[in-house]
Design a protein around this motif. Structure first.
Motif, PDB file in Angstrom:
ATOM      1  N   LYS A 157       6.993  14.109 -11.406  1.00  0.00           N
ATOM      2  CA  LYS A 157       6.303  14.998 -12.354  1.00  0.00           C
ATOM      3  C   LYS A 157       4.803  14.830 -12.149  1.00  0.00           C
ATOM      4  CE  LYS A 157      10.494  15.758 -13.671  1.00  0.00           C
ATOM      5  NZ  LYS A 157      11.213  16.871 -13.046  1.00  0.00           N
TER       6      LYS A 157
ATOM      7  N   LEU B 281       5.519  22.435 -16.289  1.00  0.00           N
ATOM      8  CA  LEU B 281       6.553  21.652 -16.977  1.00  0.00           C
ATOM      9  C   LEU B 281       6.501  21.936 -18.468  1.00  0.00           C
ATOM     10  CD1 LEU B 281       6.309  18.357 -14.906  1.00  0.00           C
ATOM     11  CD2 LEU B 281       7.836  20.309 -14.576  1.00  0.00           C
TER      12      LEU B 281
ATOM     13  N   THR C 161       4.086  16.768 -21.136  1.00  0.00           N
ATOM     14  CA  THR C 161       3.893  16.143 -19.826  1.00  0.00           C
ATOM     15  C   THR C 161       2.472  16.369 -19.328  1.00  0.00           C
ATOM     16  OG1 THR C 161       6.223  16.566 -19.337  1.00  0.00           O
ATOM     17  CG2 THR C 161       4.813  15.992 -17.485  1.00  0.00           C
TER      18      THR C 161
END
Length: 665
Positions: A112, A137, A141
């Motif tokens: 990520k 995302l 995040t």
């Protein structure tokens, strides 16, 4: 003002000034300034080097030279050279990132934004623009990324005050200020800036239509680019700040538009359109718009525009000279491709392909004489860090072999760009065939109320890279090529909608400075589009659909066709507006995921638009991609299945469906 709150108060001019307009006391000193700007953009998690090649008629008899460019360890090495040079000359310097650090490689899919925060924080960046892929995302995040980096991320035309995740995030600002004393600099605010040193403002600007490109923007509001830019510039000038850099993620065409409509911006450091500005014909890569392009502003001033390509392959460097009134008297420099010192004579890239010592010397001599390519070592410490911390998990994530490529299959968003011919990408048509094949498979068609899917449409921006020679593993598709985890949509629309969609996206893409992610590739439909007026308009010479008997017949605008594309494009994102308009009142559409190894459909009743945000409204629940029994990335799974079943050896498809004939440029 709370620096954690990125709001439009500054852009709207509601922050009070330090004194009256006639007060010249508490203002930065007016002085000349020579500023070195190193810049990158659209690095897309390309932490490792990117395989590439170059060619010159006078080098090795015109044969391609195969090597690798860039990667973050090389970017850092090159940036450090500029830093050392600036320090030696006691020259002021900034290192800026034009946004879209996220996505683009398996590293991002696995980690990520955490790896991005780690690596970028070791680069010595002074600021970064917020890119559209930073919203890929969710905002929680993104907030974690912002809280972890050691540099400001900028966007003056964003209001995050209503967003629960971003309103309290650190390092998120509309702009930042730097006070310079030669090479030494200090990040300051309007309240803390000194008055005995020159001040440079770096202002962030993001896409005003962000929700139409990145649907996961939460409760963030986006304002007009031109209006906000002028208001922020006016506010800064009222505080005596007259050296202003706009750090954008808008694309070259919008950068030019801002420069033509806003006074007071000295330099625009951009991103988004992946434009490697400068003449690279000496490397067989085309002439891609003048580097340090000068645009005249409304009041007769000048703005200098730069951008540095994509995927961490090149670094840009501009030397900017400001006079004592903050006007640029010169802006010059260029982009440099950062090359490995290992060269091959073919794409096998094995020991037998290494150049002979005499050819190696010839290539090294050639590169040493060129201004836009340089052999650059990797920063050893950063290279070791990536290899030790992140590489082992990466290797495990790629899964099984599904095919073999005897040579590279090139992806380029628009035909004729990047050395491609009028048919463009060799990869996007394979994706389209994979989607169409999967949509017509028994496992899928049996759960749909349709007997046959006619057409697959692919947005070029959703396909992320060239497929390289050698073994093809599952992860090359799901982690790299199609990393967005979109699910497939199947819907029925009129032929007129399809024609409108194709015409609008192709026509917009005729402008060389446009963002080309919207460009359409197809399966089950073929077209020939001829540009009639350069950069402006064109027309279809051929627009055919493949019928169920395998014959090409002209598209019937009054007929209904069943098409498949991703849910992202089916909603009308990335300027696929015709599909949104066709579904705004009601939709005949089904979105498809895999649940417990079986295709599962979710009926869509319409698509709603809220500002620039587009959202499918389902008759019941929408797919729950957090459910461990559900696989939402049917865009990638369908292509993996297609290649594994139909192409044990994968090569470029023989019969191209897309032809774009451009006028000479």
């Amino acid at each position: 003002m709370n620096k954690k709150l990125l709001a439009v108060a500054i852009a709207l001019g509601v922050v009070g000034c330090n004194g009256s307009d006639s007060d010249t006391q508490d203002r930065p000193i007016k002085t000349e300034l020579k500023l070195s700007i190193a810049h990158i953009n659209d690095t897309h998690s390309s932490f490792d080097e990117v395989k590439s090649s170059f060619v010159n008629d006078y080098l090795l008899n015109g044969q391609p030279v195969y090597t690798s460019f860039g990667g973050h360890p090389r970017l850092l090495e090159a940036a450090n050279v500029y830093r050392e040079q600036a320090e030696t000359e006691n020259q002021s310097m900034l290192f800026l990132h034009g946004g879209d650090a996220w996505q683009g490689s398996a590293y991002f899919k696995i980690n990520k934004g955490k790896m991005n925060a780690d690596i970028l924080s070791q680069m010595g960046l002074d600021a970064m623009a917020m890119g559209n892929h930073e919203f890929d995302l969710d905002n929680q995040t993104l907030a974690e990324f912002l809280n972890a980096v050691n540099f400001p991320v900028l966007g003056a035309n964003m209001d995050v005050s209503a967003d629960a995740d971003l309103s309290g995030a650190n390092n998120l600002l509309p702009y930042t200020l730097f006070a310079f004393d030669g090479f030494e600099k200090e990040q300051v605010t309007l309240e803390t800036m000194p008055y005995d040193r020159p001040i440079v403002a770096v202002v962030g600007m993001v896409l005003e239509d962000m929700p139409s490109i990145s649907p996961e923007t939460g409760d963030v509001q986006f304002m007009g680019e031109i209006e906000t830019a002028q208001k922020v510039v006016n506010e800064l000038q009222e505080h005596g700040i007259d050296k202003i850099v706009l750090l954008t993620h808008l694309g070259l065409s919008r950068d030019v538009r801002i420069a033509e409509n806003v006074d007071g911006i000295d330099v625009i450091v951009g991103g988004h359109s992946h434009t490697l500005m400068g003449d690279f014909t000496n490397l067989g890569m085309g002439d891609n718009a003048e580097y340090a392009q000068i645009v005249t502003t409304p009041n007769g001033g000048e703005t200098c525009i730069v951008q540095a390509g994509e995927k961490a392959q090149a670094i840009g460097h501009a030397n900017v000279h400001f006079d004592e009134n903050g006007h640029i008297t010169s802006c010059e420099g260029g982009n440099t491709l950062l090359s490995s010192d290992t060269f091959y004579d073919n794409n096998l890239r094995d020991d037998d392909s290494l150049l002979t010592s005499s050819d190696q010397q010839q290539v090294e001599s050639f590169i040493s004489q060129e201004k836009n390519i340089e052999i650059t070592a990797e920063d050893e410490q950063l290279r070791s860090h990536i290899d030790e911390v992140y590489k082992p998990e990466l290797e495990e994530a790629y899964g099984e072999n599904i095919s073999y490529l005897p040579e590279d299959i090139v992806h380029e968003r628009r035909p004729n760009d990047g050395g491609t011919d009028e048919h463009g990408s060799g990869v996007a048509p394979i994706v389209a065939e994979g989607w169409l094949n999967w949509a017509n498979s028994d496992a899928v068609i049996d759960v749909l109320p349709y007997s046959h899917v006619d057409i697959a449409l692919v947005g070029a921006g959703g396909v992320r890279n060239t497929l390289e020679f050698g073994d093809l593993r599952e992860g090359h598709i799901s982690l790299e090529l199609l990393p967005f985890s979109n699910y497939m949509s199947v819907l029925q629309v009129k032929g007129s909608v399809i024609k409108d969609l194709l015409n609008s996206t192709i026509t917009t893409s005729l402008d060389d400075s446009e963002h080309m992610g919207k460009f359409p590739y197809t399966a089950g439909l073929r077209y020939v589009f001829n540009e009639d007026v350069i950069h402006t308009s064109g027309s279809f010479e051929v627009l055919d659909v493949l019928d169920t008997e395998g014959n090409w017949v002209a598209l019937d605008e009054s007929a209904t066709y069943t098409i498949t594309t991703t849910n992202y494009n089916a909603n009308g994102n990335d300027e696929w507006t015709a599909l949104y308009e066709a579904q705004s009142a009601s939709a005949d559409r089904y979105d498809i995921v895999i649940k417990e190894n079986v295709a599962d459909i979710y009926p869509v009743v319409r698509v709603e638009k809220n500002g620039d945000s587009l959202k499918a409204i389902y008759s019941d629940n929408e797919p729950d991609c957090d459910d461990s029994t559900i696989s939402c990335n049917t865009d990638a799974l369908s292509v993996i299945d297609y290649i594994a079943q139909e192409h044990p050896v994968l090569e470029k498809l023989e019969n191209p469906t897309v032809t774009l004939n451009l006028l000479d440029r």
